[in-house]
Design a protein around this motif. Sequence first.
Motif, PDB file in Angstrom:
ATOM      1  N   PRO A 507       0.684  -1.179   0.124  1.00  0.00           N
ATOM      2  CA  PRO A 507      -0.008  -0.118  -0.087  1.00  0.00           C
ATOM      3  C   PRO A 507       1.062   1.434   0.293  1.00  0.00           C
ATOM      4  O   PRO A 507       1.875   1.323   0.292  1.00  0.00           O
ATOM      5  CB  PRO A 507      -0.766  -0.076   1.441  1.00  0.00           C
ATOM      6  N   LEU A 510       2.587   3.029   3.074  1.00  0.00           N
ATOM      7  CA  LEU A 510       3.318   2.483   3.535  1.00  0.00           C
ATOM      8  C   LEU A 510       4.359   1.873   3.046  1.00  0.00           C
ATOM      9  O   LEU A 510       5.759   1.546   4.095  1.00  0.00           O
ATOM     10  CB  LEU A 510       2.262   0.154   4.299  1.00  0.00           C
ATOM     11  N   CYS A 516       7.998  -0.968   7.314  1.00  0.00           N
ATOM     12  CA  CYS A 516       6.946  -1.702   6.310  1.00  0.00           C
ATOM     13  C   CYS A 516       6.471  -2.749   6.152  1.00  0.00           C
ATOM     14  O   CYS A 516       5.547  -3.587   6.583  1.00  0.00           O
ATOM     15  CB  CYS A 516       7.402  -1.076   5.053  1.00  0.00           C
ATOM     16  N   ALA A 519       4.767  -4.125   9.348  1.00  0.00           N
ATOM     17  CA  ALA A 519       3.250  -3.873   8.177  1.00  0.00           C
ATOM     18  C   ALA A 519       2.600  -5.214   7.742  1.00  0.00           C
ATOM     19  O   ALA A 519       1.274  -4.927   7.419  1.00  0.00           O
ATOM     20  CB  ALA A 519       3.135  -2.065   7.654  1.00  0.00           C
ATOM     21  N   LEU A 523      -0.537  -7.115   7.737  1.00  0.00           N
ATOM     22  CA  LEU A 523      -1.955  -7.550   7.278  1.00  0.00           C
ATOM     23  C   LEU A 523      -2.156  -9.162   6.914  1.00  0.00           C
ATOM     24  O   LEU A 523      -3.365  -9.411   6.152  1.00  0.00           O
ATOM     25  CB  LEU A 523      -1.956  -6.673   5.642  1.00  0.00           C
ATOM     26  N   GLN A 533      -7.291  -1.645   5.118  1.00  0.00           N
ATOM     27  CA  GLN A 533      -7.587  -0.868   5.355  1.00  0.00           C
ATOM     28  C   GLN A 533      -7.347  -0.152   6.816  1.00  0.00           C
ATOM     29  O   GLN A 533      -7.063   1.088   6.763  1.00  0.00           O
ATOM     30  CB  GLN A 533      -8.336   0.152   4.591  1.00  0.00           C
ATOM     31  N   THR A 536      -3.843  -0.677   8.031  1.00  0.00           N
ATOM     32  CA  THR A 536      -2.570   0.004   7.256  1.00  0.00           C
ATOM     33  C   THR A 536      -2.970   1.817   7.997  1.00  0.00           C
ATOM     34  O   THR A 536      -2.509   2.907   7.993  1.00  0.00           O
ATOM     35  CB  THR A 536      -3.424   0.263   6.142  1.00  0.00           C
ATOM     36  N   ARG A 539      -1.816   2.042  11.484  1.00  0.00           N
ATOM     37  CA  ARG A 539      -0.072   2.405  11.773  1.00  0.00           C
ATOM     38  C   ARG A 539       0.797   3.155  10.653  1.00  0.00           C
ATOM     39  O   ARG A 539       1.313   3.922  11.433  1.00  0.00           O
ATOM     40  CB  ARG A 539      -0.047   1.277  10.537  1.00  0.00           C
ATOM     41  N   SER A 540      -0.474   4.178   9.870  1.00  0.00           N
ATOM     42  CA  SER A 540       0.341   4.803   9.178  1.00  0.00           C
ATOM     43  C   SER A 540      -0.199   6.373   9.832  1.00  0.00           C
ATOM     44  O   SER A 540       0.727   7.322   9.648  1.00  0.00           O
ATOM     45  CB  SER A 540      -0.166   5.037   7.715  1.00  0.00           C
TER      46      SER A 540
END
Length: 600
Positions: A507, A510, A516, A519, A523, A533, A536, A539-540
Amino acid sequence: MFDRIQTLPAEVVHLIAAGEVIDSLAAVVRELVENAIDAKATRIVVSLWPEQWRVRVADNGNGMELEDLRLAATAHSTSKIRRCEDLWKITSLGFRGEALHSLAQLAELEIASRAIPPVPPLTKGAIPPAPPLGKGAIPPAPPLGKGGLGGGSGWRIVYDSLGEPVLEETVAIAPGTVVNASNLFGTWTVRRQGLPSPAQQLKAVQNIIQQIALCHPQITWQVQQNDRPWFTISPGTTAQQILPQFVRDIKIGDLQHLNAELSLPLPITNHPLPITNPQHIELVLGLPDRCHRRRPDWVRVATNGRMVKAPELEQTILASFQRTLPRDRFPVCFLHLQISPDQIDWNRHPAKAEIYLHQLSYWQEEITKAVGVALRINSETLSETAHQGRIGQLIKASEASSGYNVSREIQPTVNQNEIAPLKLRAVAQVNNTYIVAEHSNGVLLIEQHIAHERVLYEELCDRWQLVRLEPAIVLQNLSPAQLEQLQHIGLEVESFGQGLWASRTAPALLAQRNDCAAALLELSLGGDLQAAQVATACRSAIRNGTPLTLSEMQTLIDQWQRTRHPRTCPHGRPIYLSLEESALSRFFRRHWVIGKSHGI
């Protein structure tokens, strides 16, 4: 061998038809109160004697003349329609003429009614009516009609099993109608034995009345059981005032009301009649940061004054609340569609609980839009609520200890097509976690991480963008399920050696992060694309503890306010805490009389 086909006797035909319309105690109540509402009643009294299989419904509606009473219980007699074309123009709750005839088949039926006489128009030279009486004045006696009753006689008729009158007599009765149905299902003992327990039947009656009360909030309801008061429902202007009367732990301030008019008519191909009536969407929904349910038992849909089963529309409502509530929680929502009768075919179910609705996709789209508008944050929906109880208790305590008498403000009802967004200005950051934003009516305390999480989540939903990784990220020890999960959400993953896997895409949010790889492993642990989603976005998003400048805070607030569901994060947590200016005034005792604070 099979018996030869023969025509059923008339009494068997009538009994089968009656059993389709009247199948329970609740069905009796439903049909009778719908007749009362069609008669423009504003007060309805329902009395039940379950052990005696007896129901009485009294109303203050228009009532009936003697000739109408004589025909009321005959088969397929109605005042609602006259010809085939009227089936496309139904605006009443009843129209088939089956309810009273079915009751005559299945019970001992009697009706007493007195019509409200029409007021004749004034002719030239006529004396106008007297002005309203002052307080304490004695009104003049009404003129006596036949039978000694003001404005016309009241009549009572007892019917036989075919709906024909067997007894007629004048009675003293106020304008309106009283229907008595005794010995219900006395001629159909199998049906009586197959019905649920009395407690379950009474619960069904209560649900029916509550549903109808939501659709017709202007009516006062009194319900009695075995000559004792059972429950009442006070009238209101909208369903927002009705719902808290029978749904536990919900206050008016937890609900948002929206009434949106659809200005453009909908073209229907090959439709026999043009659409002429104005159309509205009325919503009463529980704000997701304030109330929700363990089951989807309060997602209700009504059409033109009647609650209906509409699975497609109910699913549209549930989808509109996706990722606004905690896990395994469901919204509170009452949707009332006021649709031109040209678009509805009620002839799908004997109880009219299921309908054929034209242009279903159009209504689904409009409902989604309406829910989005109702969930916006504005000055009308920022009052103190359940999750702000401590603040409310603190203010009450401060008032109790003071000598000042402060009047409390009443929560206004929002009834407009568009709700103006709140203008917020960032002023400070608390503990590098909470943003303080002021507006004209008070302040908000906004948690920066979950506000940003909401922003990023909706961006991801709108634009789930995967970018190529140069170089690829190598992941270790992926199980077959993890590999399948990454591929399921669209990532390009391939073998890179013994126990190693190379992810060629990720994504966009990420891809530039140092973590990454971690992450992507997160996922891979399961869930659908939506769950990916959410993970993500979480985490972001900006971490709590991160200092922000005023400019950065303002940018985040502006982005957050533009989201479709700004009240909660994708996990269902409330994003902001509101403190109104009126609450601040009460706490700091700003409503004081000059000189009083100095002991004068």
